[in-house]
Motif scaffolding. Sequence first.
Motif, short mmCIF file in Angstrom:
data_model
loop_
_atom_site.label_atom_id
_atom_site.label_comp_id
_atom_site.label_asym_id
_atom_site.label_seq_id
_atom_site.Cartn_x
_atom_site.Cartn_y
_atom_site.Cartn_z
N UNK A 91 -0.99 17.45 5.50
CA UNK A 91 -2.38 17.81 5.77
C UNK A 91 -3.18 16.52 5.83
N UNK A 92 -3.40 16.04 7.03
CA UNK A 92 -4.04 14.73 7.19
C UNK A 92 -5.55 14.83 7.06
N UNK A 93 -6.17 13.79 6.50
CA UNK A 93 -7.64 13.78 6.44
C UNK A 93 -8.22 13.61 7.83
N UNK A 94 -9.49 13.96 7.97
CA UNK A 94 -10.15 13.81 9.26
C UNK A 94 -10.33 12.34 9.62
N UNK A 95 -10.54 12.08 10.91
CA UNK A 95 -10.66 10.70 11.38
C UNK A 95 -11.85 9.99 10.75
N UNK A 96 -12.97 10.70 10.59
CA UNK A 96 -14.17 10.09 10.01
C UNK A 96 -13.94 9.71 8.55
N UNK A 97 -13.31 10.61 7.79
CA UNK A 97 -13.02 10.34 6.38
C UNK A 97 -12.04 9.18 6.25
N UNK A 98 -11.08 9.12 7.15
CA UNK A 98 -10.10 8.04 7.10
C UNK A 98 -10.76 6.70 7.38
N UNK A 99 -11.64 6.65 8.36
CA UNK A 99 -12.32 5.40 8.70
C UNK A 99 -13.17 4.92 7.52
N UNK A 100 -13.88 5.84 6.89
CA UNK A 100 -14.71 5.47 5.74
C UNK A 100 -13.84 4.97 4.59
N UNK A 101 -12.72 5.64 4.36
CA UNK A 101 -11.81 5.24 3.28
C UNK A 101 -11.25 3.85 3.52
N UNK A 102 -10.87 3.55 4.76
CA UNK A 102 -10.30 2.24 5.07
C UNK A 102 -11.32 1.12 4.86
N UNK A 103 -12.59 1.42 5.13
CA UNK A 103 -13.64 0.42 4.88
C UNK A 103 -13.78 0.14 3.39
N UNK A 104 -13.74 1.18 2.58
CA UNK A 104 -13.84 1.01 1.13
C UNK A 104 -12.63 0.27 0.57
N UNK B 91 5.85 11.71 3.38
CA UNK B 91 6.53 11.95 4.65
C UNK B 91 7.90 12.57 4.39
N UNK B 92 8.24 13.58 5.12
CA UNK B 92 9.52 14.25 4.94
C UNK B 92 9.52 15.25 3.80
N UNK B 93 8.35 15.48 3.18
CA UNK B 93 8.26 16.40 2.05
C UNK B 93 7.49 17.65 2.44
N UNK B 94 7.64 18.07 3.69
CA UNK B 94 6.93 19.26 4.18
C UNK B 94 5.79 18.86 5.09
N UNK C 16 0.82 -1.20 0.00
CA UNK C 16 0.00 0.00 0.00
C UNK C 16 0.86 1.26 0.00
N UNK C 17 0.32 2.33 -0.58
CA UNK C 17 0.98 3.63 -0.55
C UNK C 17 0.42 4.51 0.56
N UNK C 18 -0.59 3.98 1.29
CA UNK C 18 -1.33 4.78 2.27
C UNK C 18 -1.06 4.28 3.68
N UNK C 19 -0.74 5.20 4.58
CA UNK C 19 -0.54 4.86 5.98
C UNK C 19 -1.90 4.51 6.59
N UNK C 20 -2.09 3.27 7.06
CA UNK C 20 -3.40 2.88 7.60
C UNK C 20 -3.78 3.59 8.89
N UNK C 21 -2.82 4.24 9.52
CA UNK C 21 -3.11 4.92 10.79
C UNK C 21 -3.76 6.28 10.59
N UNK C 22 -3.44 6.95 9.47
CA UNK C 22 -3.95 8.32 9.32
C UNK C 22 -4.33 8.71 7.89
N UNK C 23 -4.12 7.84 6.92
CA UNK C 23 -4.49 8.15 5.55
C UNK C 23 -3.45 8.93 4.77
#
Length: 249
Positions: free
Chosen positions: A116-129, A110-113, A97-104
């Motif tokens: 801007x992390x997605x919100x917790x609700x959006x991340x949870x929905x994305x992980x389900x999909x 990482x290390x590139x400035x 995966x290219x996506x960190x499962x902890x925060x999206x």
Amino acid sequence: RGVRVGPEPHQVVPVVPAACVFDLGRGGDWRARPDASVGRAAAEAAGAAGTEVALGNVGAGTGAVVGAVKGGVGTASVRLASGATVAALVVVNAVGSAIDPHNGALYGEYGDGPLQLPGAEAHLRAQELIARSRERMGLPPLNTTLAVVATDAPLSRPQAQKLAGTSHDGLARALRPVHLMHDGDSVFALATGAHGDPSDGGLDSVELNHVLAAGADVVARAIARGVRAAESTDGPGGTFPSYCDLYGS
């Protein structure tokens, strides 16, 4: 003729000396494979486009998938203090995966400035999909992430080979897990020598180290950009959501 990779007799891959993204079974025709004429057409199209490089679901990135999310073509470059440029073009098509499962977040950013992390609700929905997409994939995937790293610095053949090796670190930064038995990752390196004169002795060790380090950096960034540029697909080979559809741009 070839290695059987699917349940049907015609689902084979010819054994040829080449590097190709494995996207068979994700739609299209199993008998439609790249050949010399397709490679020439791609090179001519790239040359006609000038400096603009198409990203996302184009060329070899059309059927690319990273994890259970749509992958694609990504690019990145950096101008070093010496004035030399190091750039990468990557086709992101990995088992990991290219996506960190902890925060999206995208690992490659990482290390590139500041992130801007997605919100917790959006991340949870994305992980389900993403989990549903992974279930629909069924059998273990067969993937290949390909990268070309180029520089205008004057490199010798052994130095170019070293650049290809260090650039693999960019894959490890941006994809987790990486280099699995179902991956066929390859990095190619080339140097035009337009910036500097190899007859002057080439790069000193400090300048070479900067080029080697930059190779890994641009590969990681190119992977993240390819994932961001990809668009969701829905076809006979499965439904693969894009990162931007899951998390927003």
